[in-house]
Design a protein around this motif. Structure first.
Motif, PDB file in Angstrom:
ATOM      1  N   LEU A 343       0.821  -1.209   0.000  1.00  0.00           N
ATOM      2  CA  LEU A 343       0.000   0.000   0.000  1.00  0.00           C
ATOM      3  C   LEU A 343       0.857   1.262   0.000  1.00  0.00           C
ATOM      4  N   SER A 344       1.889   1.269   0.835  1.00  0.00           N
ATOM      5  CA  SER A 344       2.724   2.475   0.924  1.00  0.00           C
ATOM      6  C   SER A 344       3.492   2.713  -0.378  1.00  0.00           C
ATOM      7  N   THR A 345       3.959   1.637  -1.011  1.00  0.00           N
ATOM      8  CA  THR A 345       4.693   1.780  -2.269  1.00  0.00           C
ATOM      9  C   THR A 345       3.762   2.210  -3.397  1.00  0.00           C
ATOM     10  N   ARG A 346       2.618   1.570  -3.494  1.00  0.00           N
ATOM     11  CA  ARG A 346       1.648   1.906  -4.534  1.00  0.00           C
ATOM     12  C   ARG A 346       1.138   3.345  -4.406  1.00  0.00           C
ATOM     13  N   TRP A 347       0.963   3.796  -3.184  1.00  0.00           N
ATOM     14  CA  TRP A 347       0.395   5.126  -2.961  1.00  0.00           C
ATOM     15  C   TRP A 347       1.278   6.212  -3.563  1.00  0.00           C
ATOM     16  N   GLN A 348       2.554   5.940  -3.639  1.00  0.00           N
ATOM     17  CA  GLN A 348       3.493   6.931  -4.160  1.00  0.00           C
ATOM     18  C   GLN A 348       3.640   6.890  -5.680  1.00  0.00           C
ATOM     19  N   LEU A 349       2.833   6.055  -6.356  1.00  0.00           N
ATOM     20  CA  LEU A 349       2.939   5.911  -7.803  1.00  0.00           C
ATOM     21  C   LEU A 349       1.908   6.736  -8.561  1.00  0.00           C
ATOM     22  N   THR A 355      -5.334   4.277  -7.007  1.00  0.00           N
ATOM     23  CA  THR A 355      -6.560   3.547  -7.351  1.00  0.00           C
ATOM     24  C   THR A 355      -6.463   2.094  -6.896  1.00  0.00           C
ATOM     25  N   THR A 356      -5.334   1.474  -7.170  1.00  0.00           N
ATOM     26  CA  THR A 356      -5.127   0.090  -6.741  1.00  0.00           C
ATOM     27  C   THR A 356      -5.160  -0.021  -5.229  1.00  0.00           C
ATOM     28  N   VAL A 357      -4.556   0.933  -4.528  1.00  0.00           N
ATOM     29  CA  VAL A 357      -4.541   0.928  -3.071  1.00  0.00           C
ATOM     30  C   VAL A 357      -5.959   0.966  -2.518  1.00  0.00           C
ATOM     31  N   LEU A 358      -6.791   1.866  -3.047  1.00  0.00           N
ATOM     32  CA  LEU A 358      -8.156   2.007  -2.544  1.00  0.00           C
ATOM     33  C   LEU A 358      -8.982   0.751  -2.812  1.00  0.00           C
ATOM     34  N   LEU A 359      -8.820   0.165  -3.989  1.00  0.00           N
ATOM     35  CA  LEU A 359      -9.567  -1.055  -4.317  1.00  0.00           C
ATOM     36  C   LEU A 359      -9.119  -2.227  -3.451  1.00  0.00           C
ATOM     37  N   LEU A 360      -7.820  -2.335  -3.230  1.00  0.00           N
ATOM     38  CA  LEU A 360      -7.319  -3.423  -2.395  1.00  0.00           C
ATOM     39  C   LEU A 360      -7.763  -3.245  -0.943  1.00  0.00           C
ATOM     40  N   ALA A 361      -7.740  -2.006  -0.465  1.00  0.00           N
ATOM     41  CA  ALA A 361      -8.224  -1.737   0.893  1.00  0.00           C
ATOM     42  C   ALA A 361      -9.703  -2.091   1.014  1.00  0.00           C
ATOM     43  N   ALA A 362     -10.503  -1.783  -0.003  1.00  0.00           N
ATOM     44  CA  ALA A 362     -11.930  -2.122   0.017  1.00  0.00           C
ATOM     45  C   ALA A 362     -12.121  -3.633   0.068  1.00  0.00           C
ATOM     46  N   ALA A 363     -11.292  -4.377  -0.686  1.00  0.00           N
ATOM     47  CA  ALA A 363     -11.395  -5.839  -0.670  1.00  0.00           C
ATOM     48  C   ALA A 363     -11.136  -6.389   0.722  1.00  0.00           C
ATOM     49  N   THR A 370     -19.433 -11.230  -1.843  1.00  0.00           N
ATOM     50  CA  THR A 370     -19.318 -11.013  -3.285  1.00  0.00           C
ATOM     51  C   THR A 370     -18.580  -9.718  -3.596  1.00  0.00           C
ATOM     52  N   TYR A 371     -18.835  -8.689  -2.783  1.00  0.00           N
ATOM     53  CA  TYR A 371     -18.188  -7.402  -3.018  1.00  0.00           C
ATOM     54  C   TYR A 371     -16.676  -7.503  -2.815  1.00  0.00           C
ATOM     55  N   ALA A 372     -16.250  -8.368  -1.896  1.00  0.00           N
ATOM     56  CA  ALA A 372     -14.809  -8.572  -1.706  1.00  0.00           C
ATOM     57  C   ALA A 372     -14.179  -9.159  -2.959  1.00  0.00           C
ATOM     58  N   VAL A 373     -14.885 -10.091  -3.603  1.00  0.00           N
ATOM     59  CA  VAL A 373     -14.376 -10.673  -4.840  1.00  0.00           C
ATOM     60  C   VAL A 373     -14.263  -9.609  -5.929  1.00  0.00           C
ATOM     61  N   VAL A 374     -15.311  -8.787  -6.050  1.00  0.00           N
ATOM     62  CA  VAL A 374     -15.309  -7.729  -7.069  1.00  0.00           C
ATOM     63  C   VAL A 374     -14.166  -6.757  -6.826  1.00  0.00           C
ATOM     64  N   ALA A 375     -14.009  -6.314  -5.565  1.00  0.00           N
ATOM     65  CA  ALA A 375     -12.947  -5.361  -5.243  1.00  0.00           C
ATOM     66  C   ALA A 375     -11.567  -5.972  -5.458  1.00  0.00           C
ATOM     67  N   ALA A 376     -11.419  -7.254  -5.094  1.00  0.00           N
ATOM     68  CA  ALA A 376     -10.127  -7.920  -5.271  1.00  0.00           C
ATOM     69  C   ALA A 376      -9.762  -8.038  -6.745  1.00  0.00           C
ATOM     70  N   LEU A 377     -10.726  -8.447  -7.569  1.00  0.00           N
ATOM     71  CA  LEU A 377     -10.470  -8.556  -9.004  1.00  0.00           C
ATOM     72  C   LEU A 377     -10.180  -7.188  -9.616  1.00  0.00           C
ATOM     73  N   ALA A 378     -10.916  -6.179  -9.138  1.00  0.00           N
ATOM     74  CA  ALA A 378     -10.685  -4.827  -9.652  1.00  0.00           C
ATOM     75  C   ALA A 378      -9.297  -4.324  -9.273  1.00  0.00           C
TER      76      ALA A 378
END
Length: 630
Positions: A343-349, A355-363, A370-378
């Motif tokens: 998360l810390s590395t991605r946030w600086q990109l 975007t990836t950080v927020l989606l992964l945090a949501a997962a 089901t929403y965890a699967v959607v967020a993880a795939l996203a």
């Protein structure tokens, strides 16, 4: 058209580390947070769940003619493959059974956290490893089906010991100490072969599959062909398949062994783990960290694939007993430890990374739906598709990720409020602690506190904020200390209670079966005698056909009183509450020799515990069966 920067090329700027005083304060906050979270999420639950079976195995060591005749052990069990039972038995002799169970549980939890720190430290700086450890302490660590297994357990099993040894072995492997790594994983196999098999697989990936991918693919193809040929050509021995009777008994009692029975919640946890490790592969910048992500990802995925082929499709006995789907535990632990680094590395990109950080945090916040699967795939997919977007499109996707995170936070908060008084929280603990546990047990609240801790520690002139967090965490630790002490020192079967049943033990011959419907554990700990039948004992049917058939016979013998599915199905009742008529009918069947209950069956009992005696024993009666109607 301006494209978003390619995330494979962009590297974060070097972090500016805080000064020494800040680091000490930050360390204090993190450790206090870990202790608070541990007290709320991983409190001791006593001789509960599988701890009852491991206690039986330990107590049967010095009493083979009595407890050794219990149906769970008589025809063979997993106790044949572990050195844990002699260790537990020796500790029980020295400390007492319950004190030994609590002491070993505490020791193994600490060992798991220490070894988690070791492997995190092997792939990332000390400061980041501390945050990874905090995440490991915070998460529930569920893996597999129906939340019955967790990486950090609240009762005694050898699983945590094997996990700790595997983590230490992988840390040694990442540090180029192959002999030490092999020795540690081999020791783990002596403690718990099922859990250690994940470490064996990870080492094979570390030394063969990752550096020599083509060779690994060739060997995998040859292994698949050999497995198919061995299964068809040698139907006996290690490649033997379940016969229909045994297979049906195992499927009914332990459906979680077969992937075809898993539900969406189970797959959601797998998706979050795999997505985190996948994102990690494209995020971490050191070779060690990438190797760890690859090994954990391959171990988890191959364990699931092997389970589907060998267990669901071929119904092979040995591999079903080995349960390769449990390799998921290694992926779960690794994902937790490396999450802060990702998360810390991605946030600086830039926008794409955030975007990836927020989606992964949501997962992670959704956790298991089901929403965890959607967020993880996203989250996993965002690594590729955000690079093809224009700057404006990327910003729109970013705000969409913000919306998903907001939904996840709202859902999690509402869910925790709704289930504060759910059955899995002990109603005896104070209400404020139940509320706190509700918001901590899923890991969301502790992980949320890590964000401001990181922000305060990395910014200047925010020392007062860290001091405030340290003060709040200290207050939380002090407030939880009495309840935590009570949990870890509570004894349901103290020596005086055990001594109270000495006259009963004199009346019950060694090896005679006792039916104690509420739970088999007091039969073992108070009477030191075999239990006739319980749901807990039927969990061992996968390890012995003779055991499975005998348990089926015993359940069938009680058909007139209790449906066999009560004991032989996954939905069976762990603690039976039989009516007076059912108890009388069961005793008349003469399937077992002794019955323990509080009910008055209308005949003179062999033994009686007067009302007002020690907690849990008051009013208990011992009857010899069959009883005759009066």
């Amino acid at each position: 058209m301006h494209l978003v920067d390619d995330i494979e090329i962009v590297r974060p700027p070097p972090a500016q580390g805080p000064n020494r005083a800040y680091s000490t304060l930050e360390l204090t906050v993190l450790l206090l947070l870990c202790v608070t979270t541990w007290a709320l999420s991983h409190g001791y639950r006593g001789v509960f769940h599988d701890a009852g079976l491991y206690t039986l195995q330990a107590l049967a060591r010095p009493a083979p003619t009595s407890l050794g005749q219990d149906v769970f052990l008589r025809f063979g069990s997993q106790d044949r493959y572990t050195i844990f039972s002699p260790i537990y038995a020796a500790a029980a002799q020295a400390l007492g059974t319950e004190a030994a169970a609590a002491t070993l549980t505490f020791t193994l939890q600490i060992a798991l956290f220490v070894c988690g720190w070791l492997i995190a430290r092997a792939v990332m700086p000390a400061r980041m490893a501390l945050y990874g450890l905090a995440v490991l302490v915070a998460i529930p660590g569920d893996y597999g089906s129906d939340r019955i297994f967790t990486c950090v357990e609240q009762f005694l099993t050898p699983r945590m010991a094997a996990e700790a040894l595997v983590l230490a072995g992988l840390a040694a492997a990442l540090g180029a100490r192959a002999r030490l790594a092999t020795a540690l994983v081999a020791l783990a196999a002596l403690v718990h072969p099922v859990m250690a098999s994940a470490g064996i697989a990870a080492l094979l990936f570390r030394y063969i599959a990752i550096p020599k991918a083509r060779l690994a693919v060739t060997l995998l193809a040859l292994a698949a062909v050999a497995l198919a040929v061995a299964t068809l050509a040698t139907p006996n021995g290690i490649w033997q398949r379940f016969d229909p009777t045994w297979l049906r008994l195992v499927m009914d009692r332990s459906p979680y062994l077969f992937l075809s029975n898993w539900q969406m919640d189970d797959w959601a946890r797998v998706a979050v783990t795999l997505a985190t490790l996948t994102v990690g592969l494209t995020t971490v910048t050191t070779e060690r960290a990438r190797t760890l992500c690859k090994a954990a990802l391959l171990t988890t995925a191959c364990g699931l694939g092997l389970t589907f082929i060998a267990c669901d499709e071929l119904h092979l006995i040995f591999l079903t007993q080995l349960q390769p789907w449990r390799w998921q535990w290694l992926g779960t632990v690794t994902a937790a430890l490396i999450l802060p680094l990702i998360l810390s590395t991605r946030w600086q990109l830039g926008v794409s990374g955030r975007t990836t950080v927020l989606l992964l945090a949501a997962a992670w916040i959704f956790g298991s739906n089901t929403y965890a699967v959607v967020a993880a795939l996203a989250a996993a997919g965002s690594i590729a598709f955000t690079r093809r977007l224009t700057a404006n499109e990327a910003r729109l996707v970013f705000w969409g990720a913000c919306g998903m995170l907001a939904i996840a936070l709202t859902w999690r908060f509402a869910s925790n409020l709704e289930f504060t008084d759910a059955h899995y929280l002990d109603s005896k603990i104070p209400a404020w602690m139940r509320y706190a546990s509700s918001f901590v047990h899923d890991g969301s609240a502790p992980m949320a506190v890590l964000v401001p801790t990181w922000w305060l520690a990395t910014a200047t002139r925010r020392r007062s904020g860290l001091i405030l967090l340290a003060a709040v965490a200290t207050a939380g630790c002090l407030a939880l200390l009495p309840q935590a002490w009570s949990q870890w020192t509570m004894r349901e079967y103290p020596p005086q209670r055990v001594a109270q049943f000495a006259p009963w033990r004199e009346r019950i011959p060694p090896g005679a079966d006792v039916f104690w419907p509420e739970s088999p554990v007091p039969t073992w700990l108070l009477l030191n005698r075999p239990n006739y039948l319980s749901v807990l004992q039927t969990s061992g049917m996968v390890f012995s056909r003779n055991t499975a058939v005998e348990l089926q016979r015993r359940a069938a013998a009680l058909t007139a009183v209790v449906p066999p599915a009560t004991f032989l199905s996954w939905a069976g009742a762990s603690n039976l509450e039989l009516s007076l008529q059912q108890l009388q009918g069961a005793c008349r069947l003469a399937a077992f020799e002794f019955l323990v209950t509080r009910a008055d069956l209308g005949v003179e009992p062999l033994g009686f515990v007067p009302t007002g005696s020690s907690s849990g024993s008051s009013g208990l009666r011992l009857y010899r069966c069959p009883i005759r109607p009066t």
